[in-house]
Design a protein around this motif. Sequence first.
Motif, short mmCIF file in Angstrom:
data_model
loop_
_atom_site.label_atom_id
_atom_site.label_comp_id
_atom_site.label_asym_id
_atom_site.label_seq_id
_atom_site.Cartn_x
_atom_site.Cartn_y
_atom_site.Cartn_z
N THR A 162 -0.27 -59.98 -14.38
CA THR A 162 0.75 -60.74 -13.67
C THR A 162 1.78 -61.33 -14.63
OG1 THR A 162 -0.72 -62.68 -13.67
CG2 THR A 162 -0.74 -61.27 -11.71
N LEU A 214 0.03 -67.22 -9.47
CA LEU A 214 -1.28 -66.63 -9.77
C LEU A 214 -2.40 -67.60 -9.40
CD1 LEU A 214 -3.18 -64.50 -11.00
CD2 LEU A 214 -2.76 -65.56 -13.24
N SER A 234 -6.38 -69.25 -14.61
CA SER A 234 -5.02 -68.70 -14.61
C SER A 234 -4.19 -69.23 -15.76
CB SER A 234 -4.32 -69.06 -13.28
OG SER A 234 -5.07 -68.61 -12.18
#
Length: 673
Positions: free
Chosen positions: A274, A284, A604
């Motif tokens: 990502t 995310l 994340s």
Amino acid sequence: MRLKKSSMTTFPLTHRRLVAALAVWFGILASSLSAQTSEAPVDGIAYLKLNLPKLVLKDASFEVNIQAMTGDSALARAFSGIALVSGLEIKTSAKIYKRIEGIEFRDGRATISNAAIRKTGSQAVTVVLDGIRAEAQTRVIPGILSLLPPILAIALAFIARQVLLSLFCGVWLGSMFVFDYNPLQGFIKTVDTYLVKALADSSHASILIFSMTLGGMVGVISKAGGTQGIVQKLSKFAKNQRGGQLATWAMGVLIFFDDYANTLIVGNTMRPFTDRLRVSREKLSYIVDSTSAPIASIALISTWIGFQIGLIDQAFDALKIEHNAYNIFLESIPFSTYSILAVLFVLVIALAQRDFGPMYRAEIRALRFGKVLRDGAQPLTDSAALDMTADERTPLRWYNALIPIIVVIGVTLVGLYLDGRTSLGEAAATAKLGDIFGAANSFSVLMWAAFTGLLTAMALSVSQKILTLNETLNAAVNGYKSMLMAAMILILAWAIGEICKDLHTADYVIEFSKGILSPHIIPFVTFIVAAFISFSTGTSWATMAILTPIVIPIAYQLPLEAGLNSTLSHEILIGTVGAVLSGSVMGDHCSPISDTTILSSMSSAADHVDHVRTQLPYAILVGMVASLSGYLPNGWGFNTYLSLLAGAIALTAIVFIFGKPSDRITEGVQPKA
């Protein structure tokens, strides 16, 4: 003491400990009554036996159980069926309470279900039937005290942020009320009675074994690289921003069996992809968070299900209703409106590539300037050392996760079918599939499935020489360890449920709610209260533990007292189960102090404040839509599947009306090398 107008049956605990203490008294009473019987016989009753709850609430209904005792076989036969007896008097403090005409004895037993006492303290209750007397003692406490244990647990969770301590103190306070306000005896009974009782129940033990064993399976397949293999397989389809977000969403849905494993694996594994596709860390972490607890809470098999059905089972046991806790959980899934819509909303956002509010600004920054984090952000990155993750040398094979999961699901379905047929016997030949599953012992079947899944995962990792036998066992132990906190919360949850049952908390709330709370809005109010408590405490599990034993009896009894038909009453009850489970998830989902919210930021590598700030508007929006399209109309019998459809349409419309597209921003922007 007085009679209530309502004839609804309440559900107090029958106190058996007085029987031994009153045995001598009954013996003396029986002998003294023999002369009275000859003078004024009442169908040959030798004496009456009276059973009361050990503790009742002031002005709240409770049961008086009367048993006609006789040694004469002919007279015993007279009371083996139904006998109508007149002239029963009940007294307290030597004052005549009420003369009841036409009391019905069934098999020598009669129950007065709407008795109440106006004074607190120790009270002697006497029944007189044409001169034959029986007496028993009970303690009466103010009704408001029955609410204090769960209130204390909630308040301490707010203040101390310590779930275990909060629940323990709630149990201790309730135990003190039960045992004559004695704090020392209350502490002792908390430890040696309520906690032991929570573990001694066979269904409770089954749930603990299932939950921890499934945690062990998750530990093995994670350490063997199975779940990471699934992520790696799907990441190949991530070619642009839409593909990256959809792949992350799909991984969150596929790793449905544990919210921690979901959060840590999906976030850590998808982050490099990502980042390259210029998806902001805020987006995310939002996708990861919205497909962890919401999906685990409604999955047919997960580390959550043991906890949830344990609470449901205890609440329905307290109501003395024949039930199958696993089936009730399955019925409640369509009513977990927030959890379902939260997962669907992420899919809509990813497909439409539209955002609004703080999330839109974060996406503009990432897409236009390649800054997946804002300037000055402080990302959380402490999750790499998790014991359950695979090391760099481990081969990432997706089937090492998928096969054990399929085995667990398969064993569960086959086990429910076979065990249900065995339980039904000859009736199974004509029974429907739902009836067969309902007759099965779901606790036993879930244990079979968990152990089979664990053994399958271990066999795969050892046979492929990914892990040694010792490493595999260590991975399983780490998985068991990951469930220890959940097990401790569950034990205390059962204990506080027992306290609420002994203090008749639900009876008091029901009594207090009459004329105030409409049965139609119970699911809606339950969802709002559960979300508020969970948001404030940061834990969905403690919220479910506190609310379930209170709201389920309310949802069962108020619709019946209001005269609603059985279909609508059942729908309100099941809708309330879904509301407390889903509302707890919503509050936990967007709380800044929630463990899963923090883990989503960590896995994340997002700034935690930024994650909460961008996620909160989305979570509140889904919660509002879930309330208006689901929990509110469900209370009037509106079909829950139509509610979900209406909610999904409303969210999609909001995204396209208020969401701003990223097409123009991404035009000409290439992924980072």
